[in-house]
Design an enzyme around this catalytic site. Structure first.
Site, PDB file in Angstrom:
ATOM      1  N   LYS A   9       0.819  -1.199   0.000  1.00  0.00           N
ATOM      2  CA  LYS A   9       0.000   0.000   0.000  1.00  0.00           C
ATOM      3  C   LYS A   9       0.868   1.271   0.000  1.00  0.00           C
ATOM      4  CE  LYS A   9      -3.731  -2.403  -0.117  1.00  0.00           C
ATOM      5  NZ  LYS A   9      -3.195  -3.780  -0.135  1.00  0.00           N
TER       6      LYS A   9
HETATM    7  C1  PLP Z   1      -9.240  -2.476  -1.707  1.00  0.00           C
HETATM    8  C2  PLP Z   1      -8.663  -3.338  -0.625  1.00  0.00           C
HETATM    9  N1  PLP Z   1      -9.393  -3.580   0.480  1.00  0.00           N
HETATM   10  C3  PLP Z   1      -8.918  -4.335   1.485  1.00  0.00           C
HETATM   11  C4  PLP Z   1      -7.667  -4.890   1.427  1.00  0.00           C
HETATM   12  C5  PLP Z   1      -7.191  -5.754   2.536  1.00  0.00           C
HETATM   13  O1  PLP Z   1      -6.092  -5.167   3.186  1.00  0.00           O
HETATM   14  P1  PLP Z   1      -5.198  -6.009   4.211  1.00  0.00           P
HETATM   15  O2  PLP Z   1      -4.206  -6.764   3.412  1.00  0.00           O
HETATM   16  O3  PLP Z   1      -4.538  -4.940   5.044  1.00  0.00           O
HETATM   17  O4  PLP Z   1      -6.115  -6.853   4.987  1.00  0.00           O
HETATM   18  C6  PLP Z   1      -6.868  -4.667   0.304  1.00  0.00           C
HETATM   19  C7  PLP Z   1      -5.527  -5.272   0.213  1.00  0.00           C
HETATM   20  O5  PLP Z   1      -5.017  -5.598  -0.826  1.00  0.00           O
HETATM   21  C8  PLP Z   1      -7.372  -3.859  -0.743  1.00  0.00           C
HETATM   22  O6  PLP Z   1      -6.654  -3.611  -1.845  1.00  0.00           O
END
Ligand code: PLP
Length: 442
Positions: A220
């Protein structure tokens, strides 16, 4: 033998001193961390010498609560709340956790529906199902984010929230979505995983809706390996999300107090962020605006040098000023041409990729969410699907959101790096112009 005088009666203590003992974490653990960084071998040797010659190295208290020093996680929460312009912020161990904690805070559970877009990482939909609710999947528009008209059509009496996702760095159409939510009396949970620091109408993403969910996983914008945050201006929702994230209503003003209000005590899970993640997240939050300035500068410099050609259409960004600038997406007239142009761009060295190819499985596109489309369950209870009569479930089909497939199959995604130099940007724009001129017939 006569009884000795008890210490409690003024006698001598049996145990005069325990320790000091070595700390739980010491030099070895510090070294394990430093070794993750790519220092030169000479610097590593020097650092090792310093660390291992100091007998006093006492490691940190890596738990966010009860530590002898101010918590890094708490400092990251404060910095995040300030940056995003919200009253409350909760650190968690991922965005998936942030989403679940937010839905749970809203009281979402079996028999409820949450509207999610057809283009998002599957976690947005999975988090709904993890709460035993069902995701209603709706199409996107030319911004590649939730189409407000499609969302309105999908609302049923069971709908309990809208969960728009600010995909690939750009804000969703938050004015129309908030208007819809207000008209229908629905809360909005913003998935800000891919757009940390972006804004809409001058408000930071994650502060526009009822709750915002951030990811700090390594892919991210701001990262701590794994990690996430929940943002909100609603104290009650914050209290409930906070309780859900720490097994059982632990940290309200008084940890062991009885329930102050119905809905304050319930059994939760453990989504706590560790002090290691907190320290890294805090450093990244402090750098966030500088990184965003770099992304935006680089994107603008590439975009303004791309020639206008018939058949070239940029992805619509609902608020250009709120775009994080992490990528530049444009659509070409058809999927076949897009594939050819993409290969040519890559041959030129342009950091470009496609977003959708019907032959390549990808968890970001709803057609591959067979967990939802085929109503998979983790246990014989059949949840979340069994909570509703079959005919009341959202109508799942692989052709139900045609727009997203058409747009994504025609998309070219150019990666932006916040450190691109003016020369890098000029070279990328040159490569794009060279290829598009050839393929768009000029
Ligand atoms: C749009 C979106 N929502 C949620 C997530 C989930 O994030 P995490 O990996 O921190 O659980 C991601 C991760 O790739 C994402 O791109």
């Amino acid at each position: 033998m006569a009884n000795e005088r008890l210490a409690i009666e003024g006698g001598q203590k049996a145990v005069r001193q325990l320790g000091p003992y070595p700390a739980k974490l010491g030099r070895e653990e510090l070294w394990a961390l430093i070794d993750l960084w790519d220092f030169s071998p000479q610097t590593k040797e020097k650092l090792k010498g310093i660390i291992f010659s100091d007998p006093q190295v006492r490691g940190p208290h890596l738990f966010r609560y009860y530590g002898p020093k101010p918590s890094q996680v708490e400092a990251a929460e404060k910095a995040m709340a300030e940056t995003m312009g919200v009253k409350h912020c909760l650190a968690v161990n991922s965005c998936t956790s942030a989403l679940v904690a937010s839905f749970r805070a809203l009281g979402i559970g079996a028999g409820d529906e949450v509207i999610v877009p057809a283009y998002t990482f599957f976690a947005t939909a999975a988090a709904v199902a993890a709460c035993n609710a069902v995701p209603a999947i709706v199409d996107v528009d030319d911004s590649l984010t939730m189409d407000p008209r499609a969302a309105e059509k999908a609302i049923t009496k069971r709908t309990k929230a809208l969960a728009p996702v600010h995909m690939r760095g750009a804000p969703a159409q938050m004015d129309a979505l908030m208007d819809l939510a207000d008209r229908k009396g629905l809360p909005v949970v913003e998935d800000v995983a891919q757009a940390c620091g972006g804004s809409f109408g001058g408000q930071r993403l994650g502060s526009v809706g009822t709750l915002g969910c951030f990811s700090f996983d390594f892919y991210k914008i701001a990262v701590s390996g794994e990690g996430g945050f929940v943002t909100t201006n609603d104290e009650w929702l914050y209290t409930r999300a906070q309780s859900w994230h720490d097994t059982a209503a632990c940290w309200r003003p008084d940890r062991y107090a009885r329930e102050r209000r119905d809905g304050e005590l319930f059994c939760g899970e453990n989504y706590r962020m560790s002090e290691l993640q907190g320290a890294v997240a805090l450093a990244q939050i402090k750098k966030l605006d500088a990184m965003l300035a770099g992304y935006r500068r680089a994107k603008a410099s590439i975009k303004e040098n791309i020639e206008t050609l018939p058949g070239l259409q940029f992805r619509r960004v609902p608020d250009d000023r709120g775009d994080t600038g992490i990528c530049l997406i444009f659509f070409l007239p058809d999927a076949g041409l897009t594939r050819k142009a993409l290969a040519a761009l890559q041959a030129e060295g342009v950091p470009a990729g496609g977003i959708y190819d019907s032959k390549v499985r990808d968890w970001h596109i709803f057609t591959y969410w067979e967990h939802v489309l085929d109503k998979k369950c983790v246990a014989p209870d059949g949840l979340p699907w069994s909570a509703l009569p079959e005919k009341e479930l959202p109508p799942y089909a692989r052709d139900m959101c045609p727009r997203v497939l058409d747009l994504l199959a025609r998309s070219i995604h150019v990666e932006i790096n916040c450190h691109y130099s003016a020369e890098d940007c000029a070279a990328i724009a040159r490569g794009i112009n060279k290829v598009l001129r050839a393929y768009l017939g000029q």
